[in-house]
Design a protein around this motif. Structure first.
Motif, PDB file in Angstrom:
ATOM      1  N   GLY A 102       0.819  -1.201   0.000  1.00  0.00           N
ATOM      2  CA  GLY A 102       0.000   0.000   0.000  1.00  0.00           C
ATOM      3  C   GLY A 102       0.854   1.251   0.000  1.00  0.00           C
ATOM      4  N   ILE A 103       0.358   2.256  -0.653  1.00  0.00           N
ATOM      5  CA  ILE A 103       0.988   3.572  -0.671  1.00  0.00           C
ATOM      6  C   ILE A 103      -0.128   4.565  -0.387  1.00  0.00           C
ATOM      7  N   GLU A 104       0.105   5.523   0.467  1.00  0.00           N
ATOM      8  CA  GLU A 104      -0.937   6.500   0.767  1.00  0.00           C
ATOM      9  C   GLU A 104      -1.306   7.248  -0.504  1.00  0.00           C
ATOM     10  N   ARG A 105      -2.561   7.042  -0.937  1.00  0.00           N
ATOM     11  CA  ARG A 105      -3.004   7.609  -2.203  1.00  0.00           C
ATOM     12  C   ARG A 105      -4.269   8.443  -2.086  1.00  0.00           C
ATOM     13  N   PHE A 106      -4.787   8.685  -0.881  1.00  0.00           N
ATOM     14  CA  PHE A 106      -6.059   9.379  -0.802  1.00  0.00           C
ATOM     15  C   PHE A 106      -6.009  10.738  -1.487  1.00  0.00           C
ATOM     16  N   SER A 107      -4.928  11.476  -1.312  1.00  0.00           N
ATOM     17  CA  SER A 107      -4.816  12.787  -1.962  1.00  0.00           C
ATOM     18  C   SER A 107      -4.855  12.646  -3.480  1.00  0.00           C
ATOM     19  N   TYR A 108      -4.292  11.539  -3.996  1.00  0.00           N
ATOM     20  CA  TYR A 108      -4.354  11.267  -5.438  1.00  0.00           C
ATOM     21  C   TYR A 108      -5.810  11.130  -5.876  1.00  0.00           C
ATOM     22  N   PHE A 109      -6.605  10.361  -5.123  1.00  0.00           N
ATOM     23  CA  PHE A 109      -7.999  10.148  -5.508  1.00  0.00           C
ATOM     24  C   PHE A 109      -8.823  11.423  -5.367  1.00  0.00           C
ATOM     25  N   GLU A 110      -8.520  12.250  -4.395  1.00  0.00           N
ATOM     26  CA  GLU A 110      -9.194  13.540  -4.290  1.00  0.00           C
ATOM     27  C   GLU A 110      -8.882  14.400  -5.515  1.00  0.00           C
ATOM     28  N   LEU A 111      -7.611  14.399  -5.935  1.00  0.00           N
ATOM     29  CA  LEU A 111      -7.219  15.170  -7.113  1.00  0.00           C
ATOM     30  C   LEU A 111      -7.870  14.602  -8.371  1.00  0.00           C
ATOM     31  N   LEU A 112      -7.913  13.279  -8.486  1.00  0.00           N
ATOM     32  CA  LEU A 112      -8.564  12.644  -9.637  1.00  0.00           C
ATOM     33  C   LEU A 112     -10.045  13.026  -9.686  1.00  0.00           C
ATOM     34  N   GLY A 113     -10.698  13.068  -8.524  1.00  0.00           N
ATOM     35  CA  GLY A 113     -12.097  13.490  -8.464  1.00  0.00           C
ATOM     36  C   GLY A 113     -12.264  14.924  -8.932  1.00  0.00           C
ATOM     37  N   ALA A 114     -11.373  15.810  -8.492  1.00  0.00           N
ATOM     38  CA  ALA A 114     -11.444  17.215  -8.912  1.00  0.00           C
ATOM     39  C   ALA A 114     -11.252  17.337 -10.419  1.00  0.00           C
TER      40      ALA A 114
END
Length: 156
Positions: free
Chosen positions: A111-123
């Protein structure tokens, strides 16, 4: 003294979420041994841009509906109850199949912390950010983007 490991338990409603223009994303676990998420997609919606991971295996279990995957040069559909395991280095992209919705459980390991990636992808999916805003973060999130503009028409 030995350290006793602890389990991660995520109760319904406790997962962090990110809204997408064509679905919803729940991040169940972020980083450590695994990153786990649930992705629901509206009819024919793309799930992520074409990419590969240098470090992580990515596992998809289809909870409902039908997913379309491009795995390297191969295009394949996978329905409810199907499983796909993508090894590091394989360019892939996925979405709900044409005319179908999809609900999929996704695990990345390690696992790699990716929540910020998914927030950016959503934006980006909602038109609030440009796609190019992902480029500086490819190494940080182990999501290395590829150029496959017509990915849904790959050879089977």
């Amino acid at each position: 003294m030995d350290v006793v490991p602890s389990a991660l338990v995520v109760q319904p409603g406790e997962a962090a979420g990110a809204s997408l223009s064509d679905g919803a994303f729940e991040l169940l676990a972020d980083g450590g041994a695994v990153s786990a998420s649930r992705l629901t997609l509206t009819v024919g919606a793309d799930g992520a841009p074409p990419h590969h991971h240098r470090l992580s295996h990515e596992v998809f279990y289809i909870l409902d509906g039908t997913m379309l995957f491009r795995l390297g040069d191969t295009l394949t559909t996978v329905g409810k109850g199907g499983l796909v395991i993508v090894p590091p280095g394989l360019v892939h992209v996925f979405g709900a199949a044409d005319g179908e919705t999809a609900d999929v459980f996704v695990v990345l390991s390690p696992g790699i912390e990716r929540f910020s990636y998914f927030e950016l992808l959503g934006a980006i999916s909602r038109g609030e950010e440009e796609f190019s805003s992902l480029l500086p973060y490819q190494d940080r999130y182990d999501v290395h983007l590829a150029d496959l503009p017509a990915w849904r028409s790959a050879h089977s």
